[in-house]
Design an enzyme around this catalytic site. Structure first.
Site, short mmCIF file in Angstrom:
data_model
loop_
_atom_site.label_atom_id
_atom_site.label_comp_id
_atom_site.label_asym_id
_atom_site.label_seq_id
_atom_site.Cartn_x
_atom_site.Cartn_y
_atom_site.Cartn_z
N TYR A 139 0.85 -1.19 0.00
CA TYR A 139 0.00 0.00 0.00
C TYR A 139 0.89 1.25 0.00
O TYR A 139 2.00 1.22 -0.50
CB TYR A 139 -1.01 -0.05 1.17
CG TYR A 139 -2.15 0.87 0.87
CD1 TYR A 139 -2.93 0.67 -0.28
CD2 TYR A 139 -2.43 1.96 1.66
CE1 TYR A 139 -3.94 1.54 -0.62
CE2 TYR A 139 -3.45 2.84 1.33
CZ TYR A 139 -4.20 2.62 0.19
OH TYR A 139 -5.19 3.49 -0.16
N ARG A 192 -8.23 10.86 -8.56
CA ARG A 192 -7.42 11.54 -7.53
C ARG A 192 -6.68 10.47 -6.73
O ARG A 192 -7.00 10.21 -5.57
CB ARG A 192 -8.35 12.36 -6.62
CG ARG A 192 -7.63 13.39 -5.77
CD ARG A 192 -8.49 13.80 -4.59
NE ARG A 192 -8.82 12.67 -3.73
CZ ARG A 192 -8.06 12.23 -2.74
NH1 ARG A 192 -6.90 12.80 -2.47
NH2 ARG A 192 -8.44 11.20 -1.99
N LYS A 210 -6.11 -2.03 -1.34
CA LYS A 210 -7.05 -1.87 -0.21
C LYS A 210 -7.67 -3.21 0.16
O LYS A 210 -7.81 -3.55 1.35
CB LYS A 210 -8.17 -0.90 -0.60
CG LYS A 210 -7.76 0.56 -0.55
CD LYS A 210 -8.10 1.19 0.78
CE LYS A 210 -7.27 2.43 0.99
NZ LYS A 210 -7.83 3.43 1.84
N GLU A 282 -13.29 5.01 -3.49
CA GLU A 282 -11.87 5.25 -3.20
C GLU A 282 -11.24 6.18 -4.23
O GLU A 282 -11.32 5.95 -5.44
CB GLU A 282 -11.14 3.89 -3.23
CG GLU A 282 -9.73 3.94 -2.71
CD GLU A 282 -9.66 4.27 -1.23
OE1 GLU A 282 -8.72 4.98 -0.86
OE2 GLU A 282 -10.53 3.83 -0.46
N ASP A 283 -10.62 7.26 -3.74
CA ASP A 283 -9.84 8.17 -4.58
C ASP A 283 -10.65 8.78 -5.74
O ASP A 283 -10.15 8.90 -6.87
CB ASP A 283 -8.57 7.48 -5.10
CG ASP A 283 -7.54 7.32 -3.98
OD1 ASP A 283 -7.79 7.82 -2.87
OD2 ASP A 283 -6.49 6.70 -4.21
N ASP A 305 -13.60 6.01 2.06
CA ASP A 305 -12.46 5.93 2.97
C ASP A 305 -11.74 7.26 3.08
O ASP A 305 -11.23 7.61 4.14
CB ASP A 305 -11.50 4.83 2.49
CG ASP A 305 -10.45 4.51 3.54
OD1 ASP A 305 -10.81 4.41 4.72
OD2 ASP A 305 -9.28 4.39 3.19
N ASP A 306 -11.70 8.04 1.98
CA ASP A 306 -10.99 9.32 2.01
C ASP A 306 -11.71 10.34 2.90
O ASP A 306 -11.08 11.16 3.54
CB ASP A 306 -10.87 9.88 0.59
CG ASP A 306 -10.20 8.88 -0.34
OD1 ASP A 306 -9.05 8.51 -0.07
OD2 ASP A 306 -10.83 8.44 -1.32
N ASN A 447 -0.35 11.78 1.51
CA ASN A 447 0.40 10.65 0.94
C ASN A 447 0.69 10.91 -0.53
O ASN A 447 -0.03 11.66 -1.17
CB ASN A 447 -0.43 9.37 1.05
CG ASN A 447 -0.46 8.83 2.46
OD1 ASN A 447 0.54 8.83 3.15
ND2 ASN A 447 -1.62 8.38 2.90
#
Length: 591
Positions: A139, A192, A210, A282-283, A305-306, A447
């Site tokens: 990850y 993103r 993930k 996600e993202d 999750d973000d 990150n």
């Protein structure tokens, strides 16, 4: 896993995978992946798979040299393997030796992905037993580089790719996936990826990574996990001009075309897998992330999750840090650099917890939290030009243009970076934080490591060893003035695997904010005095399976309390039940 007893044909062999089998050579233990997290009516007492050469190429059942003499005879493996018989422990030792030989992190990542495609149980055994060493490889931060180069390193599809070409056929595409009882889907549109921007179709590395953590850290069966990339094009010119790019070569679809495709996907998922499948967004870029969460949060079991996972893990770190910096949550003043999905999500959950603790309206507790975006401090005079998710944070104040000025004027006790821009917590900013506070809490969350607002060394050096520091990506311990400082990693991997397990094992049908608070409270409680003595605000990752079981139990308890759980009756001991649900990567004995 099919729940039918298949007839034996020539060249096939029965694998006894009975959960309570006492047959000699059968499975002698209760394996969680066959029962508690298996949402089906019939227990698969026996089923058959291809034997011999095909068995060695099936990652779900392959054991390599660990097949016993008896199994080699029973499953037509004689001559297909060297004569030596190994143990899983020896295989693990050899592979870890091999992985440590690589000097380039991306080579380690590729070695791990190759292993996952060859021998699933050994992959998860390695990851669970060496989690602190291998987590940064599978990850963040290495997965970021893997996504950037995904077109070049792509070998075999590890999930489903749903592009605009599949419009009108998404349900058929889902049926092409071999597993039927899916419990967790991680989906991205690649716009993103971490702090790296639009990587289009190559963002698939994120859902794959993930879900590996859902299994390794949270114990959700690998066969119940489905990585998905929605490909609507990319605005990344470099990728569009790259001959090795594996996605659609067009600009991103937006508006109705985009949302129609997403809506078809969400409807197809519900139709194919039922009400209780967890879809983790996600993202996604800010403008889509909030809208999708708001739109489907009331009709599907969805989680971002973000926005939510990051918020939960950061709240846990802040609550734990109160033991080191003193005071209650409501007595602190928070300043954020970054007002996107992560920043506003964290701010909202902190305000919610503050509201719960002080029994004051959330509109009041929000006033303790200030946000800085690319145009400066978010204040009420800017309200008309703000995106909707920033408006709750537009407080009465004179305009302030820069972060350093905001630190000097607001005098925060906690500084949180979620900007995705590296080196923004400058020496001047850290020194200003230190002049206002005996022990400033500084969280540099962006990150990968290159995008971190500051390094651990900078935080400790510029604060003269007074800062309590945690970051999104891992940093090595820092020595300053003869003392060693350890920094915590505010990594979503603490939260989402246990959170997902809690939803799955309770049969939850919706995600509620109180479940996120329950996950945060559980994580904060697991920081020990030994951890605090090192200046840590998170427990060590080596205990992650235990941490996840406790989080899952807390989340499930909240699901039952809110009437959102469907697995009835409620188990008496939820922690023990969570542990019994968790996938075990030990080899099974085949008869």
């Amino acid at each position: 896993m099919e729940s039918t007893l298949k007839s034996l044909r020539d060249g096939e062999s029965v694998l006894d995978l009975s959960p309570r089998s006492t047959v000699s050579g059968g499975v002698e233990d209760v394996y969680g992946e066959d029962r508690a997290t298996e949402d089906q009516l019939v227990t698969p007492w026996t089923f058959s798979v291809a034997s011999g050469y095909s068995l060695l190429r099936d990652p779900q059942y392959n054991k390599g040299l660990a097949f016993t003499e008896k199994e080699r005879d029973a499953h037509y493996l004689r001559g297909l393997l060297p004569p030596s018989c190994s143990t899983q422990q020896l295989q693990e030792k050899k592979l870890m030796n091999n992985i440590r030989q690589y000097e380039v992190p991306l080579q380690k990542y590729m070695a791990m992905m190759d292993l996952q495609e060859r021998n699933e149980r050994l992959f998860y055994k390695l990851l669970i037993d060496n989690v602190e060493e291998l987590l940064p490889i599978v990850y963040t931060p290495v997965v970021g580089e893997a996504c950037q180069k995904y077109g070049s390193i792509f070998k075999r599809p590890q999930g489903l790719y749903i592009s605009l070409k599949e419009k009108g056929k998404i349900l058929e595409v889902l049926k092409n996936w071999p597993e039927r009882s899916i419990q967790v889907i991680v989906v991205t549109d690649g716009e993103r990826i971490l702090g790296l921007g639009d990587l289009g179709c190559q963002g698939m590395g994120i859902p794959v990574g993930k879900l590996a953590l859902y299994t390794a850290l949270g114990g959700v069966r690998p066969s119940a996990c489905l990585p998905v990339t929605i490909d609507v094009g990319t605005n990344n010119e470099q990728l569009l001009n790259d001959e090795f790019y594996i996605g659609l070569r067009q600009k991103r679809a937006t508006g109705k075309e985009y949302y129609d495709l997403l809506h078809e996907f969400m409807a197809a998922v519900k139709q194919n897998y039922g009400e209780k499948v967890l879809v983790q967004f996600e993202d996604f870029a800010n403008h889509n992330a909030f809208e999708l969460l708001a739109k489907y949060g009331t009709t599907n079991l969805v989680f971002n999750d973000d926005i939510q996972g990051t918020a939960s893990v950061v709240l846990a770190g802040v609550v734990a840090a109160l033991k080191l910096i003193g005071g209650t949550l409501a007595e602190h003043t928070f300043l954020f650099l970054g007002a996107g999905e992560a920043g506003t999500g964290i701010a909202e959950l902190i305000a919610l917890e503050m509201s719960k603790q002080t029994k004051t309206p959330i509109e009041e507790t929000r006033k303790k939290i200030w946000l800085v975006d690319s145009k400066g401090l978010i204040v009420s005079s800017r309200a008309n030009s703000l995106q909707h998710f920033k408006k709750p944070w537009a407080h009465e104040h004179e305009p302030v243009g820069t972060l350093i000025d905001a630190v000097k004027v607001i005098k925060p006790t906690v500084l949180i970076g979620s900007s995705g821009v590296g080196k923004t917590f400058t020496k001047e900013v850290i020194e200003a934080m230190t002049s206002n506070n005996e022990k400033p809490l500084i969280l540099a969350l962006s990150n990968p490591t290159s995008q971190s607002e500051c390094t651990a060394e900078e935080a400790y050096t510029w604060s003269e060893g007074r800062a309590i520091f945690a970051s999104g990506s891992p940093f090595d311990p820092v020595e300053y003035n003869g003392k060693v400082y350890y920094s915590g990693q505010s990594n979503n991997a603490y939260i989402f695997p246990g959170f997902g397990l809690g939803l799955v094992m309770s049969g939850a049908i919706r995600v509620h904010d109180d479940m996120l608070l329950a996950a945060s409270e559980s994580l904060a409680k697991q920081v020990t005095e030994k951890d605090y003595a090192k200046g840590l605000t998170y427990p060590p990752f080596s205990d992650i399976r235990k941490i996840s079981a406790n989080i899952a139990a807390n989340v499930a308890a909240k699901a039952y309390e809110l009437g959102l759980a469907t697995h009835l009756p409620r188990p008496e001991n939820l922690v023990k039940y969570a542990e019994s649900c968790m996938y075990t990567p030990l080899y099974r004995n085949y008869r």
